[in-house]
Design a protein around this motif. Structure first.
Motif, PDB file in Angstrom:
ATOM      1  N   TYR A 128      -1.219  11.199   8.252  1.00 54.29           N
ATOM      2  CA  TYR A 128       0.392  10.138   8.751  1.00 54.29           C
ATOM      3  C   TYR A 128       1.744  10.241  10.372  1.00 54.29           C
ATOM      4  CZ  TYR A 128       1.145   9.740   3.797  1.00 54.29           C
ATOM      5  OH  TYR A 128       0.385   9.116   2.563  1.00 54.29           O
ATOM      6  N   ILE A 131      -0.810   7.342  11.818  1.00 56.36           N
ATOM      7  CA  ILE A 131      -0.378   5.966  11.116  1.00 56.36           C
ATOM      8  C   ILE A 131       0.530   5.268  12.339  1.00 56.36           C
ATOM      9  CG2 ILE A 131      -0.217   4.910   9.049  1.00 56.36           C
ATOM     10  CD1 ILE A 131      -0.715   6.789   7.050  1.00 56.36           C
ATOM     11  N   LYS A 153      -0.628  -0.526   6.971  1.00 53.44           N
ATOM     12  CA  LYS A 153       0.473   0.996   7.143  1.00 53.44           C
ATOM     13  C   LYS A 153       0.496   1.298   6.038  1.00 53.44           C
ATOM     14  CE  LYS A 153       4.675   1.041   9.290  1.00 53.44           C
ATOM     15  NZ  LYS A 153       5.811   1.181   9.741  1.00 53.44           N
ATOM     16  N   THR A 155      -1.839   0.764   3.102  1.00 52.59           N
ATOM     17  CA  THR A 155      -3.426   1.014   2.833  1.00 52.59           C
ATOM     18  C   THR A 155      -3.988   2.862   3.458  1.00 52.59           C
ATOM     19  OG1 THR A 155      -4.029  -1.652   2.615  1.00 52.59           O
ATOM     20  CG2 THR A 155      -5.551   0.237   2.952  1.00 52.59           C
ATOM     21  N   LEU A 156      -2.897   2.613   4.897  1.00 58.08           N
ATOM     22  CA  LEU A 156      -3.719   3.744   5.068  1.00 58.08           C
ATOM     23  C   LEU A 156      -2.885   5.231   5.079  1.00 58.08           C
ATOM     24  CD1 LEU A 156      -3.743   3.008   8.571  1.00 58.08           C
ATOM     25  CD2 LEU A 156      -5.173   3.528   7.950  1.00 58.08           C
ATOM     26  N   GLN A 157      -1.589   5.150   4.508  1.00 56.07           N
ATOM     27  CA  GLN A 157      -1.282   5.634   3.580  1.00 56.07           C
ATOM     28  C   GLN A 157      -1.584   6.033   2.394  1.00 56.07           C
ATOM     29  OE1 GLN A 157       3.723   3.906   4.427  1.00 56.07           O
ATOM     30  NE2 GLN A 157       3.721   5.252   4.960  1.00 56.07           N
TER      31      GLN A 157
END
Length: 364
Positions: A128, A131, A153, A155-157
């Motif tokens: 995290y 990110i 952001k 989607t990555l989380q």
């Protein structure tokens, strides 16, 4: 001279005063809780030692990191539609999470003897933070307050949160699916636990991120929440107690440089990581409901944004313009535009965070 006038002329709520009060308060609470549990404050598995080691290490490291980020021109770009008083903060280095998050993780991992739970949560915290770093870097590179797209952001989380939940399913006992309720009651959630846990990771990281808007606000409230969570999980997960105390201490050390007037901001690198760490610890210790109470301020900040957006859309006229429920969201911006000083808002939030922590420890 009138006593009230004398008081107002001599007493000034400053960032240094708030930092000192918070440091003393958290230290005394940590000493008391260690004493109450029969732990020595100078042993590794305690609240006091990791708190202070990480606080001092981060504070010292900051005297190198802040000038380095200034030299790299890693300055924050301020929103033009935000409070006008924030425009003077333009150019203040951001991305402070790159030096205070690793300090806590190194201490927690080494002092826990590379405990699997600490390694797993540290991996999620670093993911995290990465990110957030990507978002901060784009803001700096483009000299704009817009970093990576909100969709990317999120989607990555979600992706990293899903990986953490998958790791938890494969490595942790089935008992993690039980939710601790107030006064010792429990609620078995079964497979329903995992979508709730997944949602909590994303929601808590974003809630902490929204709270990062005033000098010392996110770092101080996170330090309080982390120490409270560490005390809560200490009887069943001493390794995670050390993790929470270490990260709380790193937040305190960061406040040496982030208190009002801030010389550096944590950026998304720090705020997303802190929220993810809080949720990850709660997931592995049956403490998600306790976290909801403990981090109630972060919840209020999030709800204020949701209410503002929802009300604006619901009241849109033919001209496409709606009404605002608050002067600005998140709620701390509304208070500032209502005439509250930054230090007053931060002080009130610190007090409320402390009260929520005491309430959590009393009922869970």
């Amino acid at each position: 001279m009138d006593a009230k006038l004398f008081y107002r002329s001599t007493f000034k709520l400053s960032g240094a005063l708030l930092f000192g009060a918070l440091t003393i308060g958290l230290s005394l609470v940590a000493f008391y809780l260690d004493w109450l549990a029969g732990r020595s404050p100078i042993q590794i598995q305690s609240l006091v030692l990791p708190l202070w080691v990480c606080a001092l290490t981060t504070a010292v490291l900051g005297f190198w990191a802040v000038p380095t980020l200034q030299a790299l021109k890693a300055g924050q770009t301020i929103r033009e539609d935000g409070p006008q008083s924030h425009l003077r903060k333009a150019g203040t280095p951001t991305m402070g999470g790159i030096f205070f998050i690793p300090v806590a993780l190194v201490v927690a991992i080494s002092w826990s003897g590379f405990a699997p739970t600490v390694l797993g949560i540290s991996g999620l915290t670093l993911a995290y933070a990465a990110i957030g770093w990507l978002d901060d870097w784009q803001i700096i590179r483009r000299k704009s307050n817009k970093g990576i797209s909100p969709r990317l952001k999120l989607t990555l989380q979600i992706a990293f949160g899903g990986l953490f939940c998958l790791w938890a399913v494969l490595t942790q006992p089935v008992s993690i699916t039980t939710l601790a309720l107030p006064f010792g009651a429990v609620l078995p959630l079964g497979m329903l636990f995992f979508p709730i846990a997944w949602f909590s990771l994303v929601a808590e990281s974003n809630a902490t991120n929204l709270t990062d808007g005033l000098d010392g606000l996110a770092a101080g409230t996170s330090a309080i929440a982390l120490l409270g969570l560490g005390a809560l999980v200490a009887p069943t997960a001493p390794d995670l107690m050390v993790f929470c105390a270490a990260l709380s201490g790193s937040c305190l050390g960061f406040l040496v440089h982030n208190r009002n007037p801030a010389r550096i901001f944590m950026g998304d690198t720090g705020s997303l990581a802190l929220g993810g760490a809080l949720a990850a610890v709660a997931i592995l210790t049956n403490s998600l409901l306790a976290l909801l109470v403990l981090s109630g301020l972060f919840l209020v900040e999030t709800l204020s944004v949701m209410a503002q957006v929802g009300y604006y859309k619901a009241t849109k006229g033919p001209d496409g313009i709606g009404k605002r429920l608050f002067k600005m969201s998140p709620y701390h911006n509304h208070l500032e535009l209502s005439g509250w000083s930054e230090t007053r808002i931060v002080a009130v939030f610190y007090i409320l965070a402390g009260l929520l922590t005491l309430l959590t420890l009393a009922v869970f």
